[in-house]
Design an enzyme around this catalytic site. Sequence first.
Site, mmCIF file in Angstrom:
data_model
loop_
_atom_site.group_PDB
_atom_site.id
_atom_site.type_symbol
_atom_site.label_atom_id
_atom_site.label_comp_id
_atom_site.label_asym_id
_atom_site.label_seq_id
_atom_site.Cartn_x
_atom_site.Cartn_y
_atom_site.Cartn_z
ATOM 1 N N GLU A 46 1.016 -0.818 0.311
ATOM 2 C CA GLU A 46 -0.188 0.157 -0.556
ATOM 3 C C GLU A 46 1.093 1.182 -0.294
ATOM 4 O OE1 GLU A 46 -2.913 0.208 3.473
ATOM 5 O OE2 GLU A 46 -3.730 1.964 2.516
ATOM 6 N N ARG A 289 5.851 -12.908 9.575
ATOM 7 C CA ARG A 289 5.948 -11.750 9.814
ATOM 8 C C ARG A 289 8.126 -11.792 9.655
ATOM 9 N NH1 ARG A 289 1.898 -7.220 8.041
ATOM 10 N NH2 ARG A 289 4.130 -5.769 8.709
ATOM 11 N N LYS A 299 4.406 1.019 9.634
ATOM 12 C CA LYS A 299 4.817 2.833 9.077
ATOM 13 C C LYS A 299 3.876 3.372 8.879
ATOM 14 C CE LYS A 299 2.298 0.451 4.757
ATOM 15 N NZ LYS A 299 2.619 -0.180 3.772
HETATM 16 P P1 ATP Z 1 2.975 -2.545 8.024
HETATM 17 O O1 ATP Z 1 2.630 -2.891 8.907
HETATM 18 O O2 ATP Z 1 4.511 -2.685 7.883
HETATM 19 O O3 ATP Z 1 2.605 -1.185 7.769
HETATM 20 P P2 ATP Z 1 1.680 -3.696 6.269
HETATM 21 O O4 ATP Z 1 1.699 -4.889 6.220
HETATM 22 O O5 ATP Z 1 0.481 -2.857 5.844
HETATM 23 O O6 ATP Z 1 2.757 -2.611 6.487
HETATM 24 P P3 ATP Z 1 1.971 -3.073 3.224
HETATM 25 O O7 ATP Z 1 2.241 -2.298 2.215
HETATM 26 O O8 ATP Z 1 -0.059 -3.792 2.806
HETATM 27 O O9 ATP Z 1 2.800 -3.325 4.437
HETATM 28 O O10 ATP Z 1 2.770 -4.847 2.310
HETATM 29 C C1 ATP Z 1 2.960 -5.333 1.246
HETATM 30 C C2 ATP Z 1 3.034 -6.879 1.411
HETATM 31 O O11 ATP Z 1 4.303 -6.617 2.502
HETATM 32 C C3 ATP Z 1 2.032 -7.574 2.374
HETATM 33 O O12 ATP Z 1 1.679 -9.054 1.477
HETATM 34 C C4 ATP Z 1 2.436 -7.419 3.681
HETATM 35 O O13 ATP Z 1 2.157 -9.151 4.212
HETATM 36 C C5 ATP Z 1 3.977 -7.617 3.212
HETATM 37 N N1 ATP Z 1 4.765 -7.365 4.460
HETATM 38 C C6 ATP Z 1 4.807 -6.120 5.843
HETATM 39 N N2 ATP Z 1 5.320 -6.525 6.171
HETATM 40 C C7 ATP Z 1 6.197 -7.278 6.539
HETATM 41 C C8 ATP Z 1 7.419 -8.026 7.321
HETATM 42 N N3 ATP Z 1 7.640 -7.377 8.156
HETATM 43 N N4 ATP Z 1 7.145 -9.188 7.166
HETATM 44 C C9 ATP Z 1 7.547 -9.576 6.164
HETATM 45 N N5 ATP Z 1 6.187 -9.439 5.064
HETATM 46 C C10 ATP Z 1 5.810 -7.752 5.528
HETATM 47 MG MG MG Z 2 -1.641 -2.641 4.865
#
Ligand code: ATP
Ligand code: MG
Length: 585
Positions: A46, A289, A299
């Site tokens: 995102e 994760r 984020k």
């Molecule tokens: P955050 O919690 O840091 O805001 P998010 O999951 O909202 O992260 P996205 O931009 O939606 O961030 O993530 C894109 C992809 O990266 C998704 O498939 C998510 O599952 C993966 N992802 C995000 N953080 C991690 C992590 N710490 N380890 C592995 N994969 C991750």
């Molecule tokens: Mg997200």
Amino acid sequence: MTPDFPTDTPPADAVAERRQDFIRQIVREDLASGRHAAIRTRFPPEPNGYLHIGHTRAIWTDFGIAEEFGGRCNLRLDDTNPAKEDPEYVRAIQDDVRWLGYAWAELRHASDYFEVFYLAAEKLIRQGDAFVCDLSADEVRAYRGSLTEPGRPSPFRDRGVDENLDLFRRMRAGEFPDGARTLRAKIDMASGNINLRDPALYRIKHVEHQNTGNDWPIYPMYDYAHSLSDAIEGITHSLCTLEFEDHRPLYDWCVDKVDPANHPELLAPLTGKGLPFEASKPRQIEFSRLNINYTVMSKRKLMTLVDEGLVDGWGDPRMPTLQGIRRRGYTPDALKLFVSRLGLSKQNSLIDFSVLENTLREDLDDRAPRRMAVLDPLKFVLTNLADDHEEALTFSNHPKDESFGTRTVPFARELWIDREDFAEVPPKGWKRLIPGGEVRLRGAGIVRCDEVVKNEAGEIVELRGTLDLESRPGMPGADRKIKGTIHWVSAQHAVEAEVRLYDRLFTVPNPDTDDDGKTYRDYLNPDSRRSVRGYVEPAAATAAPEQGFQFERTGYFVADRFDHRPDAPVFNRSVTLRDTWAAGG
Ligand code: ATP
Ligand code: MG
């Protein structure tokens, strides 16, 4: 995130074994059985912030598996929440993925499919699978029930198809204010899985979107948009993190009920846009994760650090963002080695920060040319050399790899050495320079300190001594045994440099606990950034931005990506030579 699970330090030789992880196993079986002729994955960030180290695991998984099995991976920006999204993030995400060394088959946006999502919603309404609900957000919450209590059906659940279609079209036409209505899936208010209790598919939001401008006053919800985007792009394996496990039944519901693979009429808007599609029934698979201690990796929290000015922007070299650690001198190979060693699993774990740092050391030990730099300079005058003495010594660039070649290091009468390599009153076991003592100057010969010059305040301002000419390289006494070797630069030839000594951003392993009313803000490391002025040898100053070096005996450093100039060098410390945090910081 609470680290109530053990920290995980895999052995170095575990890499090959971890490549047999459960997702690769599924992919292998699906290819062998002919279920898919080729695989297709996507990485769906995102654009509401910068990518961080954790995303490397997802990128390495999505792009890496596609690459390994001859498939294709799309980069898809999940831009369904216009209020939080920004083109700046979109650019940084693309830059980061390319930097890691991956190329996407296609760049897509969830917003490319808004028209398709809309047609699909009308289809759901006609099928009796979705309804327009007039409950407010608070009422929806009250009706939803809890883990122990079933939900209650919305009073609007049994609206007829025509009324639903009419209301949904008016939502789309912008007739209603934000939050006045939602489109909800009609699934099961008694389901043990709360995600299936008639979840919202669309909400009203009169907000301009970075791609679609003011075309849409309604926006699709994540589960609906994500599952359908996967189906539209022909994704075979939709790989994501564990928190989506409970959403999988909804993911499958959306794909099954809309069934774009068998309803080409829904995809007609894409043909007009020149977006190729090959609809499929994707399979969602979750993995844990990546979590690392001594940092925060959400984020939202990273954004707070930026917004409150606690760091110098998203790309601050102390930030766990890819832009940050890139500027810090991390390499794509070090990151990929790190995540591939950890592999993929269904178990959450918290990785020790030192595992990341050790991987970087290992990578840089192999790839970083050696240089000399003096960060806390003390003048050392060799009184038995002529004032205009000048010579060019030849140094190898890497102790273990001849392919790095050699370089010229100027040597002269006046040198800079590191203040901490001299002690007037040496502690026990001291091997470096003392008054009247000898030390080897790396690659130049053995020197003796004859005189310590002090200022009126009693501070040491200069050392004077003599070079043993018989100990010069190639001379019979060159191998004379001596305890210590120190590095140096020629004062006349060295280039003054700004050296930024970065360290961990937080002082505690788990800055994220809310114990004692404290937050991660209270655990910022005040020494995480120090800037000193030192001297580097000419062959370091001329480096290109982002060139990494080992400054001998000092650490790994990188020429700053943005600020470094050969006539005004700026180096960032990537990591110290040894782990200084191991004994508790
Ligand atoms: P955050 O919690 O840091 O805001 P998010 O999951 O909202 O992260 P996205 O931009 O939606 O961030 O993530 C894109 C992809 O990266 C998704 O498939 C998510 O599952 C993966 N992802 C995000 N953080 C991690 C992590 N710490 N380890 C592995 N994969 C991750
Ligand atoms: Mg997200």
